[in-house]
Design an enzyme around this catalytic site. Structure first.
Site, PDB file in Angstrom:
ATOM      1  N   HIS A 124      33.458  64.839  34.733  1.00  0.00           N
ATOM      2  CA  HIS A 124      34.754  65.339  34.239  1.00  0.00           C
ATOM      3  C   HIS A 124      35.870  64.292  34.366  1.00  0.00           C
ATOM      4  CE1 HIS A 124      33.261  69.349  33.641  1.00  0.00           C
ATOM      5  NE2 HIS A 124      32.970  69.522  34.914  1.00  0.00           N
ATOM      6  N   ASP A 161      24.292  69.340  32.681  1.00  0.00           N
ATOM      7  CA  ASP A 161      25.116  70.152  33.583  1.00  0.00           C
ATOM      8  C   ASP A 161      25.608  71.389  32.825  1.00  0.00           C
ATOM      9  OD1 ASP A 161      26.868  69.654  36.317  1.00  0.00           O
ATOM     10  OD2 ASP A 161      28.019  70.774  34.812  1.00  0.00           O
ATOM     11  N   HIS A 163      28.518  72.439  32.675  1.00  0.00           N
ATOM     12  CA  HIS A 163      29.827  72.175  32.093  1.00  0.00           C
ATOM     13  C   HIS A 163      29.787  71.009  31.115  1.00  0.00           C
ATOM     14  CE1 HIS A 163      30.577  73.998  36.129  1.00  0.00           C
ATOM     15  NE2 HIS A 163      31.444  74.718  35.429  1.00  0.00           N
ATOM     16  N   ASP A 248      23.864  73.504  37.766  1.00  0.00           N
ATOM     17  CA  ASP A 248      24.647  74.745  37.796  1.00  0.00           C
ATOM     18  C   ASP A 248      24.354  75.658  36.607  1.00  0.00           C
ATOM     19  OD1 ASP A 248      25.784  72.632  36.421  1.00  0.00           O
ATOM     20  OD2 ASP A 248      27.761  72.805  37.344  1.00  0.00           O
TER      21      ASP A 248
HETATM   22 ZN   LIG Z   1      29.002  71.511  36.344  1.00  0.00          ZN
END
Ligand SMILES: [Zn+2]
Length: 342
Positions: A124, A161, A163, A248
């Protein structure tokens, strides 16, 4: 030839025990690798600190200095969910450098493939801002290093991931030298990753976002791998595959709504191993991103290593998700259409 891992105790010193991204994640992974007898089958690669220049290939100097200065005080917060403490700058430099060491080990022939078990995570982090538990963008720094120092021309970055890796996407959005492929829950944090985000200028077509509904599981991820990732990778012909390995998207994870199992993660890694063997002499290097259910995380990382080692069977102590999966037909159709795969 060997499968390697990178680990350094400094990665545990960036810590806030009440936060989901804490040092117990990595402790649990290492303990599980030992218990399963996997660690002794792996080659250990020593980490090093990334140099200021290597980090500055992705991040602005003022931001790097901001992280260094923030690490001089007691624990503080850079945004609502990203902490920085006394060892955070040191750990972040060694996380990025640990992944660089893994890249070096594979290109120097000391390992066939590798997994850097680093913290803090990175995908991120953008050029001048920390985000989403991430300080320095480890995978982007490694891709930039491979392009500049190893003189590669095409690096594939796969991000599984939960995200969207907005920072990684940003870093290479306008260039074709790194193709960013991401599966992610959508809509969800950080909000980016619509399939119409495909790159800009010379980078047009070299960002492939696959936004998936909550409730996507093993079957859906498997179809996305077969029907999007494999043809995209074959068309691109990468010289190296880097992976932002976040766990995740497991059904037991407290932060996400996906339904992947340990076995589902193992089959995605199997596809990546096969692609790397077919396209780039097996050069596949993973780096740890998210994953916040400790049991699911440790079991999924262990399964990943088992696949990298070539084991036929993996252990899935948590079993499959107990809910029905969401269909993926519509998103597969949309992504294939915008990327000219039909
Ligand atoms: Zn993540």
């Amino acid at each position: 030839m060997a499968t390697a891992y990178v680990y350094d105790p400094l990665y545990l010193k960036h810590d806030e025990p009440t936060h989901p991204e804490n040092s117990r994640r990595l402790e649990q992974i290492m303990q599980h690798l030992r218990e399963l007898g996997l660690q002794k089958r792996l080659r250990s690669i020593d980490a090093r600190d990334a140099t200021a220049e290597e980090v500055a290939a992705v991040h602005r100097p003022g931001y790097i200095e901001e992280i260094r200065a923030a690490s001089e005080g007691s624990l503080g917060w850079l945004d609502m969910d990203t902490y920085v403490g006394p060892y955070s700058y040191a750990a972040a430099l060694r996380a990025a450098g640990g992944l660089l060491q893994a890249v070096e080990a594979v290109f120097q022939g000391q390992a066939h493939n590798a997994f850097a078990l680093v913290r803090p995570p990175g995908h991120h982090a953008v050029a001048s801002r920390a985000m989403g538990f991430c300080l320095f963008n480890n995978v982007a720094i490694a891709a930039r290093y491979a392009l500049r120092e190893l003189k590669l021309e095409r690096v594939l970055i796969v991000d599984f991931d939960l995200h969207h890796g907005n920072g990684t996407q940003d870093a290479f959005y306008a260039e074709p030298t790194a193709l960013y492929f991401s599966t992610h829950q959508y809509p969800h944090y950080p909000g980016t990753g619509h399939y119409q985000e495909t790159g800009r200028g010379a980078g047009q077509g070299y960002t492939v976002d696959v936004p998936l509904s909550a409730g996507t599981g093993d079957l859906g991820y498997g179809r996305v791998s077969d029907e999007i990732l494999v043809p995209v990778a074959r068309r691109y012909q990468p010289q190296l595959i880097l992976v932002s390995a976040g766990y995740d998207a497991h059904w037991a994870d407290p932060l996400g709504g996906m339904l992947l199992s340990v076995s589902g993660y193992a089959s995605m890694v199997r596809t990546l191993v096969a692609l790397a063997e077919e396209l780039c002499q097996g050069k596949l290097i993973l780096t740890l991103e998210g994953g916040y259910n400790l049991e699911a995380l440790a079991a999924s990382v262990a399964a990943t290593f088992a696949v990298l080692l070539g084991d036929e069977q993996v252990e899935d102590p948590l079993g499959p998700a107990r809910h029905a999966e969401q269909p993926v037909d519509a998103v597969i159709h949309a992504v294939r259409r915008v990327h000219g795969l039909d």
